[in-house]
Enzyme design. Structure first.
Site, PDB file in Angstrom:
ATOM      1  CE  LYS A   1       3.180   3.917   8.383  1.00  9.63           C
ATOM      2  NZ  LYS A   1       1.382   4.539   8.724  1.00  9.63           N
TER       3      LYS A   1
ATOM      4  N   GLY B   1       4.611   7.184   2.674  1.00 12.12           N
ATOM      5  CA  GLY B   1       5.570   6.514   1.681  1.00 12.12           C
ATOM      6  C   GLY B   1       4.972   5.070   2.179  1.00 12.12           C
ATOM      7  CE  LYS B   2       7.383   2.571  -3.669  1.00 11.79           C
ATOM      8  NZ  LYS B   2       8.159   2.906  -3.902  1.00 11.79           N
TER       9      LYS B   2
ATOM     10  CG  ASP C   1      -6.269   9.679   9.205  1.00 15.08           C
ATOM     11  OD1 ASP C   1      -7.175  10.350   8.786  1.00 15.08           O
ATOM     12  OD2 ASP C   1      -4.834   9.118   8.810  1.00 15.08           O
TER      13      ASP C   1
ATOM     14  CB  ILE D   1       0.049  10.620   3.776  1.00 17.07           C
ATOM     15  CG1 ILE D   1       0.480  12.463   2.922  1.00 17.07           C
ATOM     16  CG2 ILE D   1       0.704  11.164   4.748  1.00 17.07           C
ATOM     17  CD1 ILE D   1      -0.681  13.376   3.327  1.00 17.07           C
TER      18      ILE D   1
ATOM     19  N   GLY E   1       0.966  -0.725   0.141  1.00 17.77           N
ATOM     20  CA  GLY E   1       0.205   0.341  -0.004  1.00 17.77           C
ATOM     21  C   GLY E   1       1.247   1.134  -0.149  1.00 17.77           C
TER      22      GLY E   1
HETATM   23  N1  ATP Z   1      -0.268  -4.347   8.187  1.00 16.62           N
HETATM   24  C1  ATP Z   1       0.030  -3.851   6.618  1.00 16.62           C
HETATM   25  N2  ATP Z   1      -0.516  -5.247   5.585  1.00 16.62           N
HETATM   26  C2  ATP Z   1      -0.712  -4.830   4.975  1.00 16.62           C
HETATM   27  N3  ATP Z   1      -1.102  -3.492   4.072  1.00 16.62           N
HETATM   28  C3  ATP Z   1      -1.023  -2.284   4.085  1.00 16.62           C
HETATM   29  C4  ATP Z   1      -0.748  -2.641   6.556  1.00 16.62           C
HETATM   30  N4  ATP Z   1      -0.312  -1.627   6.281  1.00 16.62           N
HETATM   31  C5  ATP Z   1      -0.313  -0.923   5.678  1.00 16.62           C
HETATM   32  N5  ATP Z   1      -0.854  -0.878   4.470  1.00 16.62           N
HETATM   33  C6  ATP Z   1      -1.008  -0.863   2.988  1.00 16.62           C
HETATM   34  O1  ATP Z   1      -0.508   0.666   2.838  1.00 16.62           O
HETATM   35  C7  ATP Z   1      -1.565   1.867   3.016  1.00 16.62           C
HETATM   36  C8  ATP Z   1      -0.523   2.900   3.660  1.00 16.62           C
HETATM   37  O2  ATP Z   1      -0.067   2.552   5.268  1.00 16.62           O
HETATM   38  P1  ATP Z   1      -0.921   3.871   6.398  1.00 16.62           P
HETATM   39  O3  ATP Z   1      -2.021   4.210   6.304  1.00 16.62           O
HETATM   40  O4  ATP Z   1      -0.243   3.231   7.486  1.00 16.62           O
HETATM   41  O5  ATP Z   1       0.663   4.856   5.730  1.00 16.62           O
HETATM   42  P2  ATP Z   1      -0.312   6.214   5.223  1.00 16.62           P
HETATM   43  O6  ATP Z   1       0.798   7.163   4.719  1.00 16.62           O
HETATM   44  O7  ATP Z   1       0.365   6.860   7.163  1.00 16.62           O
HETATM   45  O8  ATP Z   1      -1.195   6.681   5.179  1.00 16.62           O
HETATM   46  P3  ATP Z   1      -2.147   7.378   4.971  1.00 16.62           P
HETATM   47  O9  ATP Z   1      -2.293   8.283   3.892  1.00 16.62           O
HETATM   48  O10 ATP Z   1      -3.877   6.519   4.970  1.00 16.62           O
HETATM   49  O11 ATP Z   1      -2.431   8.481   6.176  1.00 16.62           O
HETATM   50  C9  ATP Z   1      -2.524   0.723   4.245  1.00 16.62           C
HETATM   51  O12 ATP Z   1      -4.048   2.312   3.197  1.00 16.62           O
HETATM   52  C10 ATP Z   1      -2.985  -0.327   3.304  1.00 16.62           C
HETATM   53  O13 ATP Z   1      -3.095  -1.210   2.252  1.00 16.62           O
END
Ligand code: ATP
EC number: 2.7.11.1
Length: 366
Positions: A42, A25-26, A135, A23, A20
């Protein structure tokens, strides 16, 4: 949980599989070198905000409806300190994708109640620990596996905050995802855990009909009209979707979507509401949700995209909320994504992969 200071690649093999993009990162798949088990990784730049995210996520981890954190590393790549969070791999995907993909078999009100019950149990766990998630949105609700009885779990503690720490500004900082934000976030009033209850109300509404309560027809986030609607709590239960939905469900939605946070139901009261406490006895009425989500598949993606762009373009301090245009945003990842396809540079993940490659090469040489 202490952060490991040695390279994550000593314990995990980092895969190219992107699970995924958010915002920050990946999130990529990784494999534990010894056990062969798959996890999600993450990567966050090591800032105060990232530390708070990781610490609160670790604190909440261990509950049956919160994505668990297995390990945290503090590594440096090209002089940039990063936090690497190894989480349970959620193979079942996002909440609404699953409902969208269920084909002929109609999604029912009883199933919706079961899902809201799972979300509430995660939020109750956080609120008991004096953590507001802030969130809570569909993308942060993921299924463990694709099995029909898989657990739904909450993730992404990027905007979570301890509510019992004295802070001059209270919980004034915005939680910034327009479609799921409590109205008081849009103004300058203080808010607290009730922000999560508002989100539960919005998610519950979408689960029961397949569209959000404050519907913006052109998929535009935060149009002045929508902002006004959110502020004044204007929404309806349109026909035909809501005709067969129980009064108990509508009653709970009304209590969750109260515009005044002090009048809004708490998580404990929500758990005691009969639609949740007796969720197994909620009528098994077929809903329009799957077909509506499918009809609006493109719009839904646009809406998420617009939401991400809005998130990227917002810069929020405790005193004020400033909205920048996307052009002014310095989030490279999102800018690239919107241009169609991220180029690999500037991504800390690439540095990790470089190191991984060196590591593999070293092994081949020795
Ligand atoms: N534990 C996990 N297992 C599988 N996919 C995941 C996991 N955690 C996150 N993802 C995927 O990665 C994406 C981004 O993760 P996350 O929401 O933690 O990141 P962020 O950068 O904080 O994003 P946001 O834009 O939602 O604030 C999620 O929407 C999901 O699709």
């Amino acid at each position: 949980m202490a952060f490991h200071e040695y390279p994550v690649t000593q314990d995990y093999r980092i895969s190219r599989k992107v699970l995924g993009v958010g915002i920050n990162g990946k999130v990529v798949e990784c494999e534990h070198r010894q056990s062969g088990d798959k996890f999600a990784l993450k990567v966050l730049r090591d800032t105060q905000k990232a530390r708070r995210e990781v610490e609160l996520h670790v604190m909440a981890s261990g509950h049956g409806h919160v994505v668990s954190v297995h390990d945290v590393y503090k590594n440096s790549y090209n002089g940039v300190d990063c936090l690497l969070v190894v989480m349970e791999n959620m193979k079942g995907g996002e909440l609404f994708n699953r409902i969208q993909e269920r084909g002929q078999k109609a999604f029912t009100e009883r199933e919706a109640a079961g899902i809201v019950n799972e979300i509430c149990s995660a939020v109750a766990h956080l609120h008991r620990m004096s953590i507001a998630h802030r969130d809570l949105k569909p993308e942060n609700l993921l299924y463990v596996t694709t099995a029909s009885n898989a657990a739904l779990k909450l993730t992404d503690f990027g905007f979570a905050k301890k509510t019992d720490e004295s802070e001059p500004q209270g919980l004034k900082t915005a939680c910034f995802t327009p479609y799921y934000c409590a109205p008081e976030v849009l103004g300058t009033e203080k808010y607290d855990k009730s922000c999560d209850l508002w989100s539960i109300g919005v998610i519950m509404y979408i689960l029961l009909c397949g569209y959000p309560p404050f519907y913006s027809q052109h998929g535009q986030p935060m149009s002045p009209g929508m902002k006004a609607k959110i502020k004044s709590g204007q929404y309806t239960f349109p026909s035909p979707e809501w005709d067969c939905v129980s009064e108990a469900a509508k009653d709970l939605i009304r209590k969750l979507l109260r515009t005044e946070p002090t009048e809004r139901i708490t998580i404990e009261q929500t758990m005691e509401h009969k639609w949740i406490s007796h969720y197994r006895r909620v009528p098994d009425t077929p809903l329009f949700t799957s077909s509506n989500l499918n009809d609006q598949r493109e719009q839904w993606t646009d809406m998420q995209d617009e939401m991400e762009a809005t998130l990227a373009s917002m810069r929020v301090g405790p005193e004020n909320i400033q909205i920048k245009s996307l052009g002014d945003s310095n989030n490279k990842l999102l800018a690239k994504r919107r241009k169609g396809g991220a180029s690999p540079k500037d991504d800390p993940m690439d540095d990790i992969k470089e190191e991984e490659k060196d590591d593999e090469e070293e092994k081949m040489i020795s």
